[in-house]
Write an enzyme that holds these catalytic residues in place. Sequence first.
Site, mmCIF file in Angstrom:
data_model
loop_
_atom_site.group_PDB
_atom_site.id
_atom_site.type_symbol
_atom_site.label_atom_id
_atom_site.label_comp_id
_atom_site.label_asym_id
_atom_site.label_seq_id
_atom_site.Cartn_x
_atom_site.Cartn_y
_atom_site.Cartn_z
ATOM 1 N N ARG A 32 61.613 -15.810 -86.096
ATOM 2 C CA ARG A 32 61.535 -16.319 -87.472
ATOM 3 C C ARG A 32 62.736 -17.195 -87.835
ATOM 4 N NH1 ARG A 32 57.463 -13.642 -90.853
ATOM 5 N NH2 ARG A 32 55.951 -13.035 -89.285
ATOM 6 N N ARG A 36 61.826 -19.018 -94.227
ATOM 7 C CA ARG A 36 62.367 -18.891 -95.582
ATOM 8 C C ARG A 36 63.872 -18.769 -95.707
ATOM 9 N NH1 ARG A 36 58.649 -14.164 -97.314
ATOM 10 N NH2 ARG A 36 59.000 -13.822 -95.107
ATOM 11 N N ARG A 45 57.867 -26.686 -97.902
ATOM 12 C CA ARG A 45 56.725 -25.799 -98.130
ATOM 13 C C ARG A 45 56.173 -25.874 -99.552
ATOM 14 N NH1 ARG A 45 55.062 -20.932 -96.435
ATOM 15 N NH2 ARG A 45 53.627 -21.158 -98.168
ATOM 16 N N ASP A 81 51.326 -19.223 -86.862
ATOM 17 C CA ASP A 81 51.252 -17.798 -87.155
ATOM 18 C C ASP A 81 50.282 -17.163 -86.170
ATOM 19 O OD1 ASP A 81 52.190 -15.755 -89.299
ATOM 20 O OD2 ASP A 81 50.098 -15.279 -88.936
ATOM 21 N N TYR A 157 45.132 -6.428 -88.310
ATOM 22 C CA TYR A 157 44.856 -7.248 -89.503
ATOM 23 C C TYR A 157 43.361 -7.398 -89.741
ATOM 24 C CZ TYR A 157 49.777 -8.493 -89.652
ATOM 25 O OH TYR A 157 51.131 -8.432 -89.754
#
Length: 351
Positions: A32, A36, A45, A81, A157
């Site tokens: 990552r 962010r 973004r 992702d 998921y």
Amino acid sequence: MTAPAPKTRPTPLLVRALRREPVERKPVWFMRQAGRSLPEYRELRQGVPMLEMCRTPDLCAEVTLQPVRRHGVDAAIFFSDIVTPLEGIGIDVEIQPGVGPVIAEPIRTEADLERLRPLEPETDLPEISEAIRIITAELGDTPLIGFAGAPFTLASYLVEGRPSKSQEMARAMQLEHPGLFRNLLERLADIAVASLKAQVEAGVQAVQVFDSWAGSLSEQTYREAVLPVSQRLFAEIEELGVPRIHFAVNAGHLMEAMAESGCDAMGVDWRTPLSEARRRLGDGVALQGNLDPTVPLAGPEVLERKTRALLDDAPELGHVFNLGHGVLPSTDPGMLTELVGLVHELTEKEN
Ligand code: 1CP
């Protein structure tokens, strides 16, 4: 006429370390690392949904390159992702801010499985190969890491429909309908293999298979229900000739079993010391990790002390420096730049 000499590029530090070959200094990158924690990412973004960004080659390339420029890490990881290939085959999935992947219609029956058709990367996800070509052209000698979600983590998921703490619906499905669960995992393995092949053909030089949530399984269930599928996945990508990393969080109890998948390197989270991982796994696999992601939040003095301690505990050969899981969004990016410099300085061989 003589044929032009083939372009030879030096084998990247990352690839040599993953093959357990000697390196002049240890490679470092962060899970990552794009995202962010970087203001330049947050700016790009604005107003762009995550999965739309993943399907826009120029934006995806830019975001992949940002941490390489800023921190001088030894590898980029492709900005995408684990659910992108699911969207590619028509599953209605959205990444909700602050939540993660949400699946409109979860997969819970044999009939639902039909919606998981094989992935055809050239037609389903042409943007990915295009983005990888842009990125590798820009990166020069720095390698790009491709990745895929492992079957169990993707299944969690799809069955739950959204992020969950302990994957209870997926685990109950495995107990109640083991045949259905197995078929689900097999289809997801095919999707991961197709996606990884396309990524390597487009130029990635190493791959990581994230089974992030496998740690919620007992070793026995993992071995019965998941390992055989992961073994097939790793066997099918072996011919691609790039090092294959396998990673899960909070899965110290599964370390030996996961290494039996056939991976070349194991990502270790911060709960297991690297010396223990080396002792338990032997020196047949490389190790990646495993600084606690909260260390960069704790100031420069702690950062240096913990980094030195980790390097003292890490194997000399076959170690790629990383965090034990992803960069936390609140991380000061300056601390990560400092960490890269520290690892380089402390591991540089004099000659
Ligand atoms: O630099 C990078 O690593 C960015 C590329 C990347 C990767 C490798 C993203 C972008 N996602 C992933 C893999 C991923 N996605 C994993 C495996 C790695 C891990 O264990 O962290 C998992 C489990 C996901 C699923 C996912 N996507 C989550 C977790 C949800 C949960 O169950 O708790 C979340 C929050 C996302 C969204 C996402 N993916 C990536 C980013 C930058 C984001 C945040 C979206 C945003 O900024 O709004």
